[in-house]
Design an enzyme around this catalytic site. Sequence first.
Site, mmCIF file in Angstrom:
data_model
loop_
_atom_site.group_PDB
_atom_site.id
_atom_site.type_symbol
_atom_site.label_atom_id
_atom_site.label_comp_id
_atom_site.label_asym_id
_atom_site.label_seq_id
_atom_site.Cartn_x
_atom_site.Cartn_y
_atom_site.Cartn_z
ATOM 1 N N ASP A 1 15.084 17.718 0.400
ATOM 2 C CA ASP A 1 15.894 18.104 -0.767
ATOM 3 C C ASP A 1 16.494 16.887 -1.466
ATOM 4 O O ASP A 1 16.530 16.825 -2.697
ATOM 5 C CB ASP A 1 17.043 19.036 -0.331
ATOM 6 N N HIS B 1 0.833 -1.202 0.000
ATOM 7 C CA HIS B 1 0.000 0.000 0.000
ATOM 8 C C HIS B 1 0.869 1.255 0.000
ATOM 9 O O HIS B 1 1.895 1.303 0.677
ATOM 10 C CB HIS B 1 -0.847 0.078 1.266
ATOM 11 N N GLN C 1 10.152 26.659 2.445
ATOM 12 C CA GLN C 1 10.473 25.370 1.825
ATOM 13 C C GLN C 1 11.972 25.107 1.881
ATOM 14 O O GLN C 1 12.418 24.016 2.251
ATOM 15 C CB GLN C 1 10.058 25.407 0.346
ATOM 16 N N GLU D 1 13.272 21.924 3.898
ATOM 17 C CA GLU D 1 13.671 20.797 3.042
ATOM 18 C C GLU D 1 15.144 20.438 3.176
ATOM 19 O O GLU D 1 15.553 19.356 2.776
ATOM 20 C CB GLU D 1 13.327 21.118 1.587
ATOM 21 N N ASP E 1 8.825 18.435 -6.952
ATOM 22 C CA ASP E 1 8.880 19.573 -6.040
ATOM 23 C C ASP E 1 7.897 19.295 -4.915
ATOM 24 O O ASP E 1 6.691 19.477 -5.055
ATOM 25 C CB ASP E 1 8.532 20.885 -6.750
ATOM 26 N N GLU F 1 13.851 15.227 -3.473
ATOM 27 C CA GLU F 1 13.548 16.054 -4.655
ATOM 28 C C GLU F 1 14.625 15.878 -5.719
ATOM 29 O O GLU F 1 14.339 15.788 -6.912
ATOM 30 C CB GLU F 1 13.440 17.525 -4.256
ATOM 31 N N ASN G 1 8.025 -3.894 3.324
ATOM 32 C CA ASN G 1 6.601 -3.670 3.595
ATOM 33 C C ASN G 1 6.214 -4.043 5.020
ATOM 34 O O ASN G 1 5.594 -3.262 5.736
ATOM 35 C CB ASN G 1 5.777 -4.499 2.602
HETATM 36 MN MN MN Z 1 9.892 21.616 -2.580
#
Ligand code: MN
Length: 340
Positions: free
Chosen positions: A308, A177, A327, A331, A317, A311, A208
């Site tokens: 970060d 899931h 942010q 981040e 983002d 990302e 999991n």
């Molecule tokens: Mn971001």
Amino acid sequence: MDKSGRWPPVPAGRRGGTYQRAAPHPEHLRGKSGGKLRLEIRKTDGGNTRLNLDDIALLTAAGAATPAVAPASVPAPSSPARTAVVVSRDDNMALGNPSGATSSLSTPNNYLLSKHQYAMSYNAGRGIPNWVSWHLNRAWMGSAPRQDDFRPDPALPRGFYQVSTGSYLGSGFDRGHNCPSADRTTDLDDNSATFLMTNMIPQAANNNQRTWSGLEEYGRRLVDAGNEVYIIMGNYGKGGTGLNGRATTIDQGRITVPARIWKVLVVLPEGTNDLQRIAAGQARVLAIDTPNDQSVSPDWSRYRVSVDAIEEATGLDLLSNIPLEAQDRLEARVDTGPTR
Ligand code: MN
Ligand code: MN
């Protein structure tokens, strides 16, 4: 309502259901003029007995929003009842749309599927989501039993390959899931929605059943302790190690086995004005990035990274609805808080 404009009578013996007054999220109520207003009235007891509603009026600062159905019985804003903590289901995508997904057939690998219970970017080429985003608080948690009704997602466009529960059979990977069953237990429909195959990834059993289930339970414990949590889960890369060894795809190449599985949790005390509070530094941000391998440690806290880093690895983002300056600050950090 029937043709005469009246609610049909409650059959004898089926009265008695009670309800809590809708607790509209102030962020929605206060919204820009002409913006959307979302209200929910949920029955909280009485089994399958009907919910009897009367005396409904919609009010705005300027007065009645629509002709009132009946005389208003909504308490005045100064009513002491309003000081209680509002526990409302908030927008599953409140923190943003990390990949700018849309429900356009021209982008089948970044296809927005938005359900009442969670929202996702589905990747038809990989047969799994890119990310799934949901809100978790007490308003999502009840006593509905686990439905276990794994099934294809009827919301997928006709042209997309329909992953079925058989697609994972004998693959050596769990149907893992994204939005967990136990995060959606208010009623049977909510729980059942988590078993749609679009909400699954081929996940190594140890990831999991040990690492991930521990992390999921930790999230729910944070809710039990009075918090609300915004959660985004996703995956990237290709190739993991399951019970049958290493694989890059299953179901004759139609489902990609991701190499890495990540999750971001934004935790804040139950309340309102969530985005402002997050931007103001009142939230804890937890980011985890794990290998999709049987060799993964059961201790999720070892896999903490910065947002970060996720990302950078994914091109997404995250937290894009938070002002940039905040942010950047949130981040870059790697969480070092308690993990149990
Ligand atoms: Mn971001
Ligand atoms: Mn909230």
